[in-house]
Design an enzyme around this catalytic site. Structure first.
Site, short mmCIF file in Angstrom:
data_model
loop_
_atom_site.label_atom_id
_atom_site.label_comp_id
_atom_site.label_asym_id
_atom_site.label_seq_id
_atom_site.Cartn_x
_atom_site.Cartn_y
_atom_site.Cartn_z
N PHE A 224 -3.25 36.83 15.19
CA PHE A 224 -2.11 36.38 14.38
C PHE A 224 -1.56 35.05 14.88
O PHE A 224 -0.87 34.36 14.12
CB PHE A 224 -0.96 37.40 14.47
CG PHE A 224 -1.30 38.75 13.91
CD1 PHE A 224 -1.15 39.01 12.56
CD2 PHE A 224 -1.77 39.76 14.74
CE1 PHE A 224 -1.47 40.25 12.04
CE2 PHE A 224 -2.09 41.01 14.23
CZ PHE A 224 -1.94 41.26 12.87
N PHE B 117 -0.44 36.80 1.03
CA PHE B 117 0.39 36.07 0.09
C PHE B 117 1.75 35.92 0.80
O PHE B 117 1.78 35.40 1.91
CB PHE B 117 0.38 36.77 -1.28
CG PHE B 117 -0.94 36.46 -1.98
CD1 PHE B 117 -2.14 36.95 -1.48
CD2 PHE B 117 -0.98 35.62 -3.07
CE1 PHE B 117 -3.36 36.60 -2.07
CE2 PHE B 117 -2.19 35.26 -3.68
CZ PHE B 117 -3.38 35.76 -3.16
N ASN B 118 2.86 36.36 0.27
CA ASN B 118 4.13 36.15 0.98
C ASN B 118 4.55 37.43 1.71
O ASN B 118 4.95 38.39 1.06
CB ASN B 118 5.21 35.72 0.00
CG ASN B 118 4.96 34.32 -0.52
OD1 ASN B 118 3.92 34.07 -1.11
ND2 ASN B 118 5.87 33.41 -0.29
N TYR C 292 -2.37 22.98 6.95
CA TYR C 292 -2.30 24.40 7.29
C TYR C 292 -3.44 25.17 6.61
O TYR C 292 -4.20 25.90 7.26
CB TYR C 292 -0.93 24.95 6.86
CG TYR C 292 -0.85 26.46 6.92
CD1 TYR C 292 -0.86 27.12 8.14
CD2 TYR C 292 -0.75 27.21 5.75
CE1 TYR C 292 -0.78 28.50 8.19
CE2 TYR C 292 -0.67 28.60 5.79
CZ TYR C 292 -0.69 29.24 7.02
OH TYR C 292 -0.63 30.61 7.06
N THR D 283 -4.83 33.19 4.55
CA THR D 283 -3.70 32.90 3.66
C THR D 283 -4.16 32.50 2.27
O THR D 283 -5.25 31.93 2.11
CB THR D 283 -2.89 31.72 4.26
OG1 THR D 283 -2.01 31.21 3.26
CG2 THR D 283 -3.78 30.57 4.69
N LEU E 2 12.09 32.25 1.71
CA LEU E 2 13.09 32.50 0.67
C LEU E 2 13.95 33.74 0.93
O LEU E 2 15.19 33.65 0.89
CB LEU E 2 12.39 32.62 -0.69
CG LEU E 2 13.34 32.89 -1.85
CD1 LEU E 2 14.29 31.72 -2.06
CD2 LEU E 2 12.54 33.16 -3.13
N1 UDP Z 1 12.13 28.56 -2.01
C1 UDP Z 1 13.33 28.11 -2.56
N2 UDP Z 1 14.38 27.89 -1.73
C2 UDP Z 1 14.32 28.09 -0.37
C3 UDP Z 1 13.10 28.57 0.17
C4 UDP Z 1 12.03 28.79 -0.67
O1 UDP Z 1 13.42 27.91 -3.78
O2 UDP Z 1 15.31 27.84 0.33
C5 UDP Z 1 10.98 28.83 -2.89
C6 UDP Z 1 9.73 28.03 -2.55
O3 UDP Z 1 9.75 26.78 -3.22
C7 UDP Z 1 8.63 28.96 -3.05
C8 UDP Z 1 9.22 30.36 -2.84
O4 UDP Z 1 10.63 30.17 -2.71
O5 UDP Z 1 8.42 28.77 -4.42
C9 UDP Z 1 8.71 31.03 -1.59
O6 UDP Z 1 8.84 30.15 -0.51
P1 UDP Z 1 8.60 30.58 0.99
O7 UDP Z 1 8.90 29.38 1.86
O8 UDP Z 1 9.35 31.82 1.28
O9 UDP Z 1 7.05 30.96 1.06
P2 UDP Z 1 5.75 30.12 0.63
O10 UDP Z 1 5.42 30.55 -0.77
O11 UDP Z 1 6.06 28.65 0.75
O12 UDP Z 1 4.73 30.58 1.62
#
Ligand code: UDP
Length: 329
Positions: free
Chosen positions: A73, A169-170, A141, A117, A190
């Site tokens: 990880f 994914f997330n 990345y 990823t 997010l």
């Molecule tokens: N996002 C947002 N505001 C924030 C953080 C994230 O709108 O303060 C959006 C970001 O643009 C993406 C989604 O939330 O579309 C998920 O972002 P995150 O950084 O959690 O994960 P990623 O998809 O980048 O791995």
């Protein structure tokens, strides 16, 4: 099985270590605690506090220890930072992984599960994303993760490595008992950001882009519960044969927009969670969600959390009990 877990003090790693210990595997966590947390390491596991760049410690840890498998990880994971400082990413995610694989080859440890990823797909040609879709990452990345999948494929042929790339994914949510969760500094993801607003630690959520070609104009992601990710790792390692490469998307198959997350969080927390539109974040694909058919059919994996509100609820439980992460204790 005796398993070495690099990055086992991190967010996904710590949940997996707990799952491995619950399944009676013997776990040694290898983590330099730069991003990980000592408190996150399961008490049943042994912690070696060192980085992968520290080859003498890595060799000493592995030599004669009887490991059968490695779960890897430990990596850098901030996409924006990878654009600004690409060589740090090539160093940590590639050079250190190659080092680890070389030590595994020398000591004939032939089972490997790797945190990959969905960033390897870049901007996907369509959604849901299947494993055979074209792989063209759009940031350093993603490049480093894809390159390591190639190193794994080649090692499967060259020296019999049995390996599995789990394409996350997330990752989202927290342990259902509220004792493990997400604690990044700085926090960029997010769901924790949204919950920090609910806790009064931030004023507003900035919505990065409200003009995407999605149903409400905000980006779609596949938020997968961290315990479901952990169960995917357990299934992968326990079914791993030597001399082959496998790869699986690990996602629920359900996409949620940024606004869906805000709504879910408002419902779960009872807080209005103010949000305001902000410019798009460079490099954000509009829509990413998995087709999890392969992992379901080949590994028998099934996510327990398919309703985003349930996932947000576990994260909320964690953030309320640990408003300053592991330091709250
Ligand atoms: N996002 C947002 N505001 C924030 C953080 C994230 O709108 O303060 C959006 C970001 O643009 C993406 C989604 O939330 O579309 C998920 O972002 P995150 O950084 O959690 O994960 P990623 O998809 O980048 O791995």
């Amino acid at each position: 099985m005796k398993i070495l877990v690099t990055g086992g003090a991190g967010y996904v790693g710590s949940h997996c270590v707990r799952g491995l210990c619950d399944a009676d595997h013997e776990v040694v966590v290898y983590d330099d605690l730069r991003a990980g947390h000592r408190e996150a390491v399961d008490k049943r596991a042994t912690l070696v506090e060192a980085g992968l760049a520290d080859l003498p410690v890595l060799e000493k840890t592995v030599k004669g220890a009887g490991f059968e498998a490695v779960m890897h990880f430990a990596a850098s994971l901030d996409v924006g930072e990878s654009v600004k400082h690409p060589l740090d990413y090539y160093e940590n995610n590639m050079v250190n992984t190659v080092r680890l694989l070389r030590v595994m080859e020398q000591h004939q440890i032939t089972k490997f599960v790797f945190s990959s990823t969905c960033a390897i797909y870049g901007i996907p040609e369509s959604v849901p994303i299947t494993e055979v879709m074209s792989q063209s990452p759009i940031n350093p990345y993603g490049h480093t993760k894809l390159a390591m999948e190639w190193a794994m494929r080649d090692s499967a042929v060259g020296w019999g490595l049995g390996c599995c790339a789990l394409r996350y994914f997330n990752a989202a949510g927290a342990a259902s008992d509220g004792t493990l969760g997400e604690d990044h500094d700085p926090e960029l993801h997010l769901i924790p950001i949204v919950l920090q607003v609910a806790l009064g630690q931030r004023e507003k959520v900035r919505i990065y882009g409200v003009d995407y070609p999605t149903h409400d104009g905000t980006c779609v992601r596949d938020y997968t519960h961290v315990e479901d990710l952990a169960s995917a790792h357990l299934l992968a390692i326990e079914s791993q044969q030597t001399g082959c490469f496998r790869c699986f998307n690990v996602g629920t198959g359900v996409g949620s927009t940024v606004k869906d997350i805000l709504e879910a969080a408002r419902e779960v927390t009872g807080h209005p969670i103010p949000a305001k539109p902000a410019p798009r974040r460079p490099g954000d694909p509009p829509e990413l969600y998995a087709d999890p058919t392969e992992i379901m059919s080949k590994l028998g994996w099934k996510p327990k959390y398919t309703d985003i509100r349930q996932t947000v609820r576990t994260a909320w439980q964690w953030h309320q009990a640990h408003p300053h992460g592991f330091q709250s204790e």
